[in-house]
Design a protein around this motif. Structure first.
Motif, PDB file in Angstrom:
ATOM      1  N   GLU A 122       9.812   5.964  -2.149  1.00  0.00           N
ATOM      2  CA  GLU A 122      10.414   6.930  -1.230  1.00  0.00           C
ATOM      3  C   GLU A 122       9.379   7.495  -0.264  1.00  0.00           C
ATOM      4  O   GLU A 122       8.186   7.580  -0.569  1.00  0.00           O
ATOM      5  N   PHE A 123       9.859   7.921   0.909  1.00  0.00           N
ATOM      6  CA  PHE A 123       9.022   8.631   1.874  1.00  0.00           C
ATOM      7  C   PHE A 123       9.003  10.121   1.538  1.00  0.00           C
ATOM      8  O   PHE A 123       9.958  10.652   0.973  1.00  0.00           O
ATOM      9  N   GLU A 124       7.904  10.775   1.888  1.00  0.00           N
ATOM     10  CA  GLU A 124       7.814  12.243   1.831  1.00  0.00           C
ATOM     11  C   GLU A 124       7.007  12.679   3.053  1.00  0.00           C
ATOM     12  O   GLU A 124       5.775  12.600   3.055  1.00  0.00           O
ATOM     13  N   GLY A 125       7.683  13.134   4.086  1.00  0.00           N
ATOM     14  CA  GLY A 125       6.991  13.620   5.273  1.00  0.00           C
ATOM     15  C   GLY A 125       6.375  14.991   5.018  1.00  0.00           C
ATOM     16  O   GLY A 125       7.037  15.872   4.467  1.00  0.00           O
ATOM     17  N   GLU A 126       5.109  15.148   5.385  1.00  0.00           N
ATOM     18  CA  GLU A 126       4.424  16.413   5.084  1.00  0.00           C
ATOM     19  C   GLU A 126       3.467  16.826   6.203  1.00  0.00           C
ATOM     20  O   GLU A 126       3.018  16.000   7.001  1.00  0.00           O
ATOM     21  N   ILE A 127       3.150  18.096   6.211  1.00  0.00           N
ATOM     22  CA  ILE A 127       2.101  18.627   7.088  1.00  0.00           C
ATOM     23  C   ILE A 127       0.774  18.454   6.346  1.00  0.00           C
ATOM     24  O   ILE A 127       0.587  19.024   5.265  1.00  0.00           O
ATOM     25  N   GLY A 128      -0.110  17.646   6.909  1.00  0.00           N
ATOM     26  CA  GLY A 128      -1.436  17.463   6.331  1.00  0.00           C
ATOM     27  C   GLY A 128      -2.426  18.420   6.984  1.00  0.00           C
ATOM     28  O   GLY A 128      -2.371  18.655   8.191  1.00  0.00           O
ATOM     29  N   ILE A 129      -3.305  18.979   6.162  1.00  0.00           N
ATOM     30  CA  ILE A 129      -4.335  19.901   6.658  1.00  0.00           C
ATOM     31  C   ILE A 129      -5.693  19.249   6.447  1.00  0.00           C
ATOM     32  O   ILE A 129      -5.977  18.753   5.348  1.00  0.00           O
ATOM     33  N   VAL A 130      -6.517  19.250   7.474  1.00  0.00           N
ATOM     34  CA  VAL A 130      -7.872  18.706   7.352  1.00  0.00           C
ATOM     35  C   VAL A 130      -8.846  19.880   7.277  1.00  0.00           C
ATOM     36  O   VAL A 130      -8.835  20.775   8.132  1.00  0.00           O
ATOM     37  N   ILE A 131      -9.654  19.859   6.227  1.00  0.00           N
ATOM     38  CA  ILE A 131     -10.616  20.946   5.988  1.00  0.00           C
ATOM     39  C   ILE A 131     -11.869  20.719   6.851  1.00  0.00           C
ATOM     40  O   ILE A 131     -12.341  19.589   6.985  1.00  0.00           O
ATOM     41  N   GLY A 132     -12.385  21.811   7.415  1.00  0.00           N
ATOM     42  CA  GLY A 132     -13.548  21.699   8.286  1.00  0.00           C
ATOM     43  C   GLY A 132     -14.796  22.368   7.752  1.00  0.00           C
ATOM     44  O   GLY A 132     -15.891  22.166   8.282  1.00  0.00           O
ATOM     45  N   ALA A 133     -14.641  23.189   6.721  1.00  0.00           N
ATOM     46  CA  ALA A 133     -15.794  23.902   6.156  1.00  0.00           C
ATOM     47  C   ALA A 133     -15.629  23.981   4.643  1.00  0.00           C
ATOM     48  O   ALA A 133     -14.501  24.030   4.133  1.00  0.00           O
ATOM     49  N   ARG A 134     -16.754  23.977   3.955  1.00  0.00           N
ATOM     50  CA  ARG A 134     -16.734  24.060   2.497  1.00  0.00           C
ATOM     51  C   ARG A 134     -16.078  25.378   2.059  1.00  0.00           C
ATOM     52  O   ARG A 134     -16.423  26.441   2.586  1.00  0.00           O
TER      53      ARG A 134
END
Ligand code: MG
Length: 205
Positions: free
Chosen positions: A57-69
């Motif tokens: 199945e598909f699951e469309g999501e908002i992905g977040i990319v981390i920029g700082a530890r």
């Protein structure tokens, strides 16, 4: 986004309508799992259906990319650590997710994490919308304001368990409307105005 993330941290059941459609309650705390970086594909690459599953199945999501530890960060620290957002497809072998009891296999096959290009985040993350189309037909539409736990709350919570590092990706959960995909389908996840990823589906031969 150029480099492969060190980890992909995912959140389950973060929209109440989606939890209900699979017969689950909304969790009291964020429900976390991981996808391996080896599952990543990009724009145009095929989602390959594994022979071990009869229900992908598909699951469309908002992905977040981390920029700082971030380690044990507050929600304000978490928000400040966001570098970008990207469309994300948390492809799932639903039958194996149910039969295995934990989700590593169901979520971890090669090609099971489609990532769109990274875009700078908006000031108000709650306005983000994610939608899924299969063969051009809209199947999912969710707004971040409907999440059970907000994006900064999720990042703060995760950072209390594992340090988030630059390049790591957080998948923030899927809205209602998940469904099966078959060979020959084309799946598109879009965060309108920000990011889109489109992938054909093929049998894994
Ligand atoms: Mg998901």
């Amino acid at each position: 986004m150029t480099d492969r993330p060190g980890k992909i941290v995912c959140v389950g059941r973060n929209y109440s309508a989606h939890a209900k459609e699979l017969g689950n309650d909304v969790p009291k705390e964020p429900l976390l799992f991981l996808k391996p970086p080896s599952s990543i594909i990009r724009e145009g690459e095929a989602i390959r259906l594994p022979p071990q599953s009869r229900q992908v199945e598909f699951e469309g999501e908002i992905g977040i990319v981390i920029g700082a530890r971030v380690s044990h960060g507050s929600t304000a620290t978490a928000q400040a650590a966001i570098r970008g957002i990207c469309a994300l497809n948390d492809v799932t072998a639903r039958d194996l997710q149910k039969s295995d009891g934990q989700w590593t296999r169901a979520k971890g096959f090669d090609t099971f994490c489609a990532l769109g290009p990274e875009a700078a985040p908006p000031t108000d993350l709650k306005t983000l919308t994610v939608l899924t189309r299969v063969n051009g037909v809209e199947r999912q539409r969710g707004v971040a304001s409907d999440m059970v736990f907000s994006i900064p709350e999720l990042i703060s919570y995760i950072s209390g368990i594992m340090t988030l590092e630059p390049g790591d990706v957080v998948a923030t959960g899927t809205p209602a409307g998940v469904g099966a995909i078959a060979a020959g389908d084309v799946v598109e996840i879009e965060i309108p105005g920000f990011s889109k990823v489109r992938n054909p589906v093929t049998n894994n031969v």
